[in-house]
Design a protein around this motif. Structure first.
Motif, PDB file in Angstrom:
ATOM      1  N   GLU A  86       0.817  -1.225   0.000  1.00 31.24           N
ATOM      2  CA  GLU A  86       0.000   0.000   0.000  1.00 31.24           C
ATOM      3  C   GLU A  86       0.850   1.275   0.000  1.00 31.24           C
ATOM      4  OE1 GLU A  86      -3.406   0.411  -0.083  1.00 31.24           O
ATOM      5  OE2 GLU A  86      -3.606  -1.748  -0.443  1.00 31.24           O
ATOM      6  N   GLY A  87       2.186   1.123   0.026  1.00 32.35           N
ATOM      7  CA  GLY A  87       3.069   2.281  -0.067  1.00 32.35           C
ATOM      8  C   GLY A  87       3.561   2.855   1.248  1.00 32.35           C
ATOM      9  N   TYR A  88       3.333   2.166   2.357  1.00 31.40           N
ATOM     10  CA  TYR A  88       3.797   2.645   3.654  1.00 31.40           C
ATOM     11  C   TYR A  88       5.241   2.215   3.902  1.00 31.40           C
ATOM     12  CZ  TYR A  88      -1.140   3.492   4.638  1.00 31.40           C
ATOM     13  OH  TYR A  88      -2.430   3.940   4.582  1.00 31.40           O
ATOM     14  N   GLU A  89       5.970   3.024   4.658  1.00 31.35           N
ATOM     15  CA  GLU A  89       7.278   2.617   5.165  1.00 31.35           C
ATOM     16  C   GLU A  89       7.035   1.830   6.450  1.00 31.35           C
ATOM     17  OE1 GLU A  89      10.614   5.539   5.110  1.00 31.35           O
ATOM     18  OE2 GLU A  89       8.940   6.914   4.717  1.00 31.35           O
ATOM     19  N   VAL A  90       7.843   0.799   6.689  1.00 32.82           N
ATOM     20  CA  VAL A  90       7.587  -0.095   7.813  1.00 32.82           C
ATOM     21  C   VAL A  90       8.855  -0.319   8.629  1.00 32.82           C
ATOM     22  CG1 VAL A  90       6.899  -2.451   8.434  1.00 32.82           C
ATOM     23  CG2 VAL A  90       5.738  -1.282   6.565  1.00 32.82           C
ATOM     24  N   ILE A  91       8.692  -0.301   9.939  1.00 41.01           N
ATOM     25  CA  ILE A  91       9.722  -0.746  10.888  1.00 41.01           C
ATOM     26  C   ILE A  91       9.117  -1.925  11.643  1.00 41.01           C
ATOM     27  CG2 ILE A  91      11.045  -0.181  12.948  1.00 41.01           C
ATOM     28  CD1 ILE A  91      11.017   2.697  12.127  1.00 41.01           C
ATOM     29  N   ILE A  92       9.939  -2.934  11.905  1.00 36.58           N
ATOM     30  CA  ILE A  92       9.462  -4.140  12.578  1.00 36.58           C
ATOM     31  C   ILE A  92      10.096  -4.257  13.956  1.00 36.58           C
ATOM     32  CG2 ILE A  92       9.645  -6.655  12.534  1.00 36.58           C
ATOM     33  CD1 ILE A  92       9.427  -6.482   9.504  1.00 36.58           C
ATOM     34  N   ALA A  93       9.280  -4.656  14.926  1.00 37.31           N
ATOM     35  CA  ALA A  93       9.771  -5.002  16.263  1.00 37.31           C
ATOM     36  C   ALA A  93       9.130  -6.331  16.644  1.00 37.31           C
ATOM     37  CB  ALA A  93       9.415  -3.923  17.273  1.00 37.31           C
ATOM     38  N   ARG A  94       9.954  -7.277  17.036  1.00 38.73           N
ATOM     39  CA  ARG A  94       9.439  -8.608  17.384  1.00 38.73           C
ATOM     40  C   ARG A  94       9.195  -8.769  18.890  1.00 38.73           C
ATOM     41  NH1 ARG A  94      12.449  -9.300  12.841  1.00 38.73           N
ATOM     42  NH2 ARG A  94      11.471 -10.587  11.229  1.00 38.73           N
ATOM     43  N   ASN A  95       9.459  -7.699  19.637  1.00 34.50           N
ATOM     44  CA  ASN A  95       9.168  -7.726  21.076  1.00 34.50           C
ATOM     45  C   ASN A  95       8.944  -6.290  21.548  1.00 34.50           C
ATOM     46  OD1 ASN A  95      11.753  -6.547  22.132  1.00 34.50           O
ATOM     47  ND2 ASN A  95      12.620  -8.373  21.185  1.00 34.50           N
ATOM     48  N   GLY A  96       8.420  -6.180  22.753  1.00 36.14           N
ATOM     49  CA  GLY A  96       8.079  -4.871  23.287  1.00 36.14           C
ATOM     50  C   GLY A  96       9.261  -3.951  23.500  1.00 36.14           C
ATOM     51  N   LYS A  97      10.406  -4.508  23.908  1.00 35.64           N
ATOM     52  CA  LYS A  97      11.590  -3.685  24.140  1.00 35.64           C
ATOM     53  C   LYS A  97      12.048  -3.021  22.849  1.00 35.64           C
ATOM     54  CE  LYS A  97      16.447  -3.857  25.489  1.00 35.64           C
ATOM     55  NZ  LYS A  97      16.792  -2.980  24.387  1.00 35.64           N
ATOM     56  N   ASP A  98      12.115  -3.791  21.765  1.00 38.65           N
ATOM     57  CA  ASP A  98      12.531  -3.223  20.482  1.00 38.65           C
ATOM     58  C   ASP A  98      11.528  -2.165  19.997  1.00 38.65           C
ATOM     59  OD1 ASP A  98      14.732  -4.873  20.556  1.00 38.65           O
ATOM     60  OD2 ASP A  98      13.975  -6.303  19.073  1.00 38.65           O
ATOM     61  N   ALA A  99      10.255  -2.399  20.255  1.00 39.45           N
ATOM     62  CA  ALA A  99       9.223  -1.427  19.870  1.00 39.45           C
ATOM     63  C   ALA A  99       9.423  -0.110  20.621  1.00 39.45           C
ATOM     64  CB  ALA A  99       7.833  -1.990  20.145  1.00 39.45           C
ATOM     65  N   ILE A 100       9.656  -0.198  21.912  1.00 33.71           N
ATOM     66  CA  ILE A 100       9.861   1.002  22.729  1.00 33.71           C
ATOM     67  C   ILE A 100      11.106   1.757  22.269  1.00 33.71           C
ATOM     68  CG2 ILE A 100      10.433   1.808  25.064  1.00 33.71           C
ATOM     69  CD1 ILE A 100       8.545  -0.564  26.023  1.00 33.71           C
ATOM     70  N   ASP A 101      12.183   1.028  21.977  1.00 37.02           N
ATOM     71  CA  ASP A 101      13.407   1.675  21.468  1.00 37.02           C
ATOM     72  C   ASP A 101      13.129   2.425  20.166  1.00 37.02           C
ATOM     73  OD1 ASP A 101      14.847   0.695  23.614  1.00 37.02           O
ATOM     74  OD2 ASP A 101      15.747  -0.970  22.494  1.00 37.02           O
ATOM     75  N   ALA A 102      12.373   1.799  19.257  1.00 32.95           N
ATOM     76  CA  ALA A 102      12.048   2.439  17.974  1.00 32.95           C
ATOM     77  C   ALA A 102      11.204   3.695  18.193  1.00 32.95           C
ATOM     78  CB  ALA A 102      11.324   1.455  17.063  1.00 32.95           C
ATOM     79  N   ILE A 103      10.239   3.607  19.100  1.00 34.54           N
ATOM     80  CA  ILE A 103       9.367   4.757  19.388  1.00 34.54           C
ATOM     81  C   ILE A 103      10.173   5.928  19.936  1.00 34.54           C
ATOM     82  CG2 ILE A 103       7.538   5.548  20.953  1.00 34.54           C
ATOM     83  CD1 ILE A 103       6.377   2.597  20.541  1.00 34.54           C
ATOM     84  N   LYS A 104      11.145   5.633  20.779  1.00 36.81           N
ATOM     85  CA  LYS A 104      11.959   6.691  21.380  1.00 36.81           C
ATOM     86  C   LYS A 104      12.951   7.295  20.399  1.00 36.81           C
ATOM     87  CE  LYS A 104      11.683   5.155  26.175  1.00 36.81           C
ATOM     88  NZ  LYS A 104      12.420   4.578  27.315  1.00 36.81           N
ATOM     89  N   ASN A 105      13.371   6.524  19.395  1.00 35.50           N
ATOM     90  CA  ASN A 105      14.467   6.957  18.536  1.00 35.50           C
ATOM     91  C   ASN A 105      14.095   7.300  17.095  1.00 35.50           C
ATOM     92  OD1 ASN A 105      16.590   6.645  20.509  1.00 35.50           O
ATOM     93  ND2 ASN A 105      16.203   4.455  20.354  1.00 35.50           N
ATOM     94  N   LYS A 106      12.866   7.065  16.702  1.00 36.45           N
ATOM     95  CA  LYS A 106      12.450   7.322  15.321  1.00 36.45           C
ATOM     96  C   LYS A 106      11.189   8.187  15.324  1.00 36.45           C
ATOM     97  CE  LYS A 106      14.827   3.615  13.322  1.00 36.45           C
ATOM     98  NZ  LYS A 106      16.063   4.000  12.775  1.00 36.45           N
ATOM     99  N   GLU A 107      10.932   8.812  14.197  1.00 40.73           N
ATOM    100  CA  GLU A 107       9.720   9.618  14.032  1.00 40.73           C
ATOM    101  C   GLU A 107       8.624   8.735  13.428  1.00 40.73           C
ATOM    102  OE1 GLU A 107       9.022  12.705  15.117  1.00 40.73           O
ATOM    103  OE2 GLU A 107      10.978  12.590  16.087  1.00 40.73           O
TER     104      GLU A 107
END
Length: 119
Positions: free
Chosen positions: A23-44
């Protein structure tokens, strides 16, 4: 639009990723909650799609952290648990939407496009 998918089930993760990329979206993947939280804190990140039950941090914890650090990121919660108290807790914490597994990837895209109109 940059979408974070936080999901520990590989099949569901890949299905969502494939549909979003198509559908044209950019995607970041996190396979656990810790990686998700790190991505949220460090990416827009513009949108988070998260499972509720994940290793290291739950989807509810991810949602709480998003709110506590003052980011206004819409969150779509996914769960195989259809328990009313979990759904209510997610919405009370500010979840934008909630989908019960299994769900249609096409329905997920429709919900994302509806959310996009709000931000």
């Amino acid at each position: 639009m940059l979408v974070l998918i936080a999901e520990d089930d590989e099949l569901i993760l890949r299905t969502i990723e494939h549909k979003l990329l198509k559908e044209g979206y950019e995607v970041i993947i996190a396979r656990n909650g810790k990686d998700a939280i790190d991505a949220i804190k460090n990416k827009e990140i513009d949108l988070v799609i998260t499972d509720i039950m994940m290793p290291f941090a739950s989807g509810i914890e991810i949602l709480s952290i998003i709110k506590s650090i003052g980011k206004n990121i819409p969150v779509i919660m996914l769960s195989s648990l259809g328990q009313e108290e979990v759904v209510l807790e997610a919405f009370n914490l500010g979840a934008a939407d909630f989908m019960i597994k299994p769900f249609s990837p096409n329905e997920l895209i429709i919900r994302i496009k509806k959310l996009e109109k709000t931000f």
